[in-house]
Design a protein around this motif. Structure first.
Motif, short mmCIF file in Angstrom:
data_model
loop_
_atom_site.label_atom_id
_atom_site.label_comp_id
_atom_site.label_asym_id
_atom_site.label_seq_id
_atom_site.Cartn_x
_atom_site.Cartn_y
_atom_site.Cartn_z
N ASP A 34 31.73 43.40 12.88
CA ASP A 34 31.52 42.34 13.87
C ASP A 34 31.95 41.03 13.23
O ASP A 34 31.51 40.73 12.11
N VAL A 35 32.77 40.26 13.93
CA VAL A 35 33.18 38.93 13.45
C VAL A 35 32.74 37.91 14.49
O VAL A 35 33.07 38.03 15.67
N ASP A 36 31.95 36.92 14.04
CA ASP A 36 31.42 35.92 14.97
C ASP A 36 31.54 34.52 14.39
O ASP A 36 31.35 34.31 13.19
N GLU A 37 31.82 33.56 15.27
CA GLU A 37 31.82 32.15 14.90
C GLU A 37 30.36 31.73 14.72
O GLU A 37 29.48 32.18 15.45
N CYS A 38 30.10 30.90 13.72
CA CYS A 38 28.73 30.62 13.27
C CYS A 38 27.80 30.01 14.32
O CYS A 38 26.58 30.16 14.22
N THR A 39 28.33 29.34 15.32
CA THR A 39 27.46 28.71 16.32
C THR A 39 27.06 29.69 17.42
O THR A 39 26.26 29.35 18.29
N THR A 40 27.61 30.92 17.39
CA THR A 40 27.33 31.89 18.44
C THR A 40 26.33 32.96 18.02
O THR A 40 26.02 33.85 18.81
N VAL A 41 25.85 32.90 16.78
CA VAL A 41 24.94 33.92 16.25
C VAL A 41 23.80 33.27 15.47
O VAL A 41 23.85 32.07 15.16
N ASP A 42 22.79 34.09 15.16
CA ASP A 42 21.67 33.66 14.33
C ASP A 42 21.76 34.35 12.98
O ASP A 42 22.26 35.48 12.88
N ALA A 43 21.25 33.69 11.95
CA ALA A 43 21.25 34.29 10.62
C ALA A 43 20.53 35.64 10.63
O ALA A 43 20.91 36.57 9.91
N SER A 44 19.51 35.77 11.46
CA SER A 44 18.75 37.02 11.54
C SER A 44 19.60 38.20 12.00
O SER A 44 19.22 39.36 11.81
N ASP A 45 20.78 37.93 12.59
CA ASP A 45 21.68 39.01 12.98
C ASP A 45 22.13 39.82 11.76
O ASP A 45 22.50 40.99 11.89
N PHE A 46 22.08 39.22 10.57
CA PHE A 46 22.43 39.94 9.35
C PHE A 46 21.44 41.08 9.07
O PHE A 46 21.77 42.02 8.34
N LEU A 47 20.24 41.02 9.62
CA LEU A 47 19.24 42.07 9.41
C LEU A 47 19.70 43.40 9.97
O LEU A 47 19.25 44.46 9.51
N GLU A 48 20.61 43.39 10.94
CA GLU A 48 21.10 44.62 11.57
C GLU A 48 22.33 45.18 10.86
O GLU A 48 22.79 46.27 11.19
N ALA A 49 22.87 44.44 9.90
CA ALA A 49 24.10 44.86 9.23
C ALA A 49 23.79 45.44 7.84
O ALA A 49 22.73 45.19 7.27
#
Length: 147
Positions: A34-49
């Motif tokens: 998954d590639v996302d621009e930083c303003t479209t995601v939350d840091a907590s999204d890393f918990l799923e990776a």
């Protein structure tokens, strides 16, 4: 299948291109990316990776880009002790603090307990042939840690 999440900040497009080079190589190696621009995601999204990657540019005299500040601050609050991480970025060797934002993100990942999966890659402006090889080696090193 292992999931790599790449979050980037890019003003000129150079850092987005760097993120895409890493993503393409990880996909070639059989990972979901998954590639996302930083303003479209939350840091907590890393918990799923399985692999957390930040691609950032350095602004002015070594500052983090404004648009990634919230992400950076939120990242510091996470426990990523079961994750692999990597940091890449672009900068301009004209400045004294070349790619300092890469080092800043490296330090915040260490504070989360994440395991460094590859050496940081710093690119002067746009990725040239040697840089592309370094970015692909970076991706391969990260992929090897989860296979």
């Amino acid at each position: 299948m292992a999931l790599a999440k790449i979050v980037f900040a890019s003003m000129t497009g150079n850092t987005e291109e760097i993120a895409d080079i890493v993503a393409d190589k990880l996909r070639d190696l059989g990972l979901d990316v998954d590639v996302d621009e930083c303003t479209t995601v939350d840091a907590s999204d890393f918990l799923e990776a399985d692999i957390a990657i930040v691609a950032t540019y350095t602004y002015g005299d070594g500052e983090l880009p404004d648009e990634i500040m919230d992400f950076y601050e939120d990242l510091a609050d996470l426990d990523l002790s079961d994750k692999i991480y990597g940091v890449v970025g672009s900068g301009d060797t004209f400045y004294d603090e070349f790619c300092k934002a890469v080092d800043d993100f490296d330090a915040v990942f260490v504070s989360t307990g994440a395991t460094k999966g590859a050496e940081n890659v710093k690119v002067d402006l746009a990725a040239e042939e040697d840089d592309i090889e370094n970015l692909e080696n970076f991706a391969a090193s990260l992929a090897a840690k989860v296979s």
